[in-house]
Design a protein around this motif. Structure first.
Motif: not given
Ligand SMILES: O=C(O)C(=O)C[C@]1(C(=O)O)C=C[C@@H](O)C=C1
Length: 288
Positions: A10, A15-16, A54, A57, A63, A88, A109, A111, A115, A136, A179, A181
């Motif tokens: 993603l 991104t995470f 993902p 979480n 998810v 975060q 995002h 999520h 959080q 991202g 989280t 994955f």
């Molecule tokens: O938006 C991101 O950076 C992701 O990788 C997605 C995502 C998710 O879908 O939960 C992944 C980890 C974090 O919990 C927040 C966002």
């Protein structure tokens, strides 16, 4: 020289999910897609070897988009799992560091926003939220709109990648924010994480449909695992989308798909009238 393999994640950069890809597959090539379904479509279309998406979480739960797409649209095998600590950060364009307290919209995002709910509620009054496809994407958007007094919630890598300034660090509401994955693949086991990573353990994930209207069916399902001393680390229900009250159960067993215990439990469930699909039997890893 062996050709590098392609891993869908993603996107955009930082991104995470990309950090999960870098941890598991440092020597392969990450390919950014805009949504989780697009990552899963890319495996089926043969554009990539695997996708990292993902699944769950600690603060926000499953998810659902990943689970539902996996169950209803594009079946794929889970071949590995990675749990990543999630930190975060609140970030703004460098031009706006003096006025971040008055931002009129926060991008991230869904999520990530969830959080940080307590922090946001305490810190900002009447601020709007804009849900983006990823953290991202939110950071990128904020970097491209310096004239707007807006902020993004994303990770430290995103602040560096998009030239943003972190104005509040570690704003997630609970310290234990992780989280999970999963690595998805069309065919079984043609790519695996590097051998220098040691798995924490092995899991098997099953999707189970109960026979309709049978008293005590879930109890019987659970007892098929209990008397074999198969530990379950997760049980979750998702709607079958065929009518109210119709659910699948997704069950994680703390065991590899061996030749006796797990197949024995599956045979017992099938004898009870359940339908069982194996979503994967795979090693799981922890990042840091
Ligand atoms: O938006 C991101 O950076 C992701 O990788 C997605 C995502 C998710 O879908 O939960 C992944 C980890 C974090 O919990 C927040 C966002």
């Amino acid at each position: 020289m062996t050709e590098k393999r392609k891993i869908a994640f993603l996107g955009p950069r930082a991104t995470f999910t990309e950090s999960a890809v870098t941890f598991l597959f440092p020597d392969e090539v990450g390919v950014a897609y805009q949504t989780i379904p697009e990552c899963m479509d890319a495996i089926q279309a043969g554009e990539v070897e695997v996708a990292v998406v993902p699944l769950e979480n600690t603060i926000e739960g499953s998810v659902n988009l990943t689970l539902d797409y996996l169950i209803h649209e594009k079946p794929a095998r889970i071949i590995a799992e990675l749990t990543v600590p999630i930190r975060q950060q609140l970030m703004v364009h460098p031009d706006n560091t003096m006025r971040w307290n008055d931002v009129n919209c926060i991008y991230s995002h869904s999520h990530a926003i969830a959080q940080c709910h307590k922090f946001l509620h305490g810190q900002f009054n009447q601020t709007n939220y804009e849900y983006m496809t990823s953290t991202g994407a939110a950071a990128k958007y904020v970097s491209e709109h310096p004239k707007e007094n807006i902020a993004a919630i994303a990770n430290e890598l995103a602040a560096k990648e998009y030239g943003l300034t972190i104005v509040r660090k570690d704003i997630h509401d609970y310290e234990n924010n992780h989280t999970r994955f999963v690595v998805l693949q069309k065919e079984k086991h043609s790519i695996s994480p590097p051998s220098n990573l040691s798995p924490v353990g092995q899991k098997t994930t099953l999707m189970i449909t109960l026979p309709s209207d049978q008293a005590g069916a879930l109890h019987q399902v659970l007892s098929a695992f209990a008397w074999r001393k198969l530990n379950l680390s997760k049980i979750e229900s998702r709607p079958m989308k065929t009518g109210l009250g119709n659910y699948f159960f997704i069950i994680d067993i703390d065991a590899i798909l061996d030749e006796i215990l797990v197949p024995g439990a599956i045979a017992e469930l099938e004898a009870l009238g359940c339908s069982v699909t194996i979503l994967g039997s795979y090693p799981f890893f922890h990042a840091n």
